[in-house]
Write an enzyme that holds these catalytic residues in place. Sequence first.
Site: not given
Length: 224
Positions: A52, A77, A126, A130, A162
Amino acid sequence: MGSKNKLKRFKENATFDNVFQPTREEVVNDTFPLKGKWNKEFFKNDHPLVLELGCGKGEYSVGLANRYPEKNFIGIDIKGARFWRGAKTAVENGMHNVAFLRTQIELIEHCFAEGEVDEIWITFPDPQIKYKRTKHRMTNSEFLQRYKKILKADGVMNLKTDSEFMHGYTLGLLHGEGHEVIYANHNVYKNEGAPEVVTAIQTFYESQYLEQDKAITYIQFRIK
Ligand SMILES: C[S@@+](CC[C@H](N)C(=O)[O-])C[C@H]1O[C@@H](n2cnc3c(N)ncnc32)[C@H](O)[C@@H]1O
């Protein structure tokens, strides 16, 4: 989170045998000892290996590990104070099929050998909308090539987000580059048909988006 709390978590992470925090030098010099040996040296079995990426607190890694005792899971992470939560839960519950790795996803091919990984989940990355941030977008072409390297030939990717932007961007890229879209759903809790595992586990970010009634999207694909 206060710095005192973070420090406490960093210290506790160092005591967990399911947490790995190689130095950048170790990783880039390909001397991280678990590369190519995760199953042999840590999990001590030959079960499928599932990653993950950007696991945050590790809800998906722990949730999947609970559901699939016959598979091994690694949550990755850069923020150790976040995955401390998942690591501690796994220790407290005596789970031996889940671990956590603190590293940059950009260095993933230095942490796993070619073909070592069976499946990858990317959960609520994320979107890096931009233009200048495109290189950090976790489903861009460069990242896909890194994932392809460590995945088995028929290895499966899963993206849950999302972000309509991230969903559309990724679908477009997959079609454009000729990868295989196995399944896509732009609102998994409203449109039936998503694999059960997609709606059975919610991450920390996901719970917040669901409270705001945002649509959660999902793509399952193979990198060609
Ligand atoms: C929006 S959060 C989502 C966390 C979790 N998957 C969830 O759904 O609750 C994105 C996570 O990705 C991690 N992350 C972002 N870019 C990363 C990178 N290049 N390498 C490692 N971790 C990264 C961040 O530290 C953060 O925990």
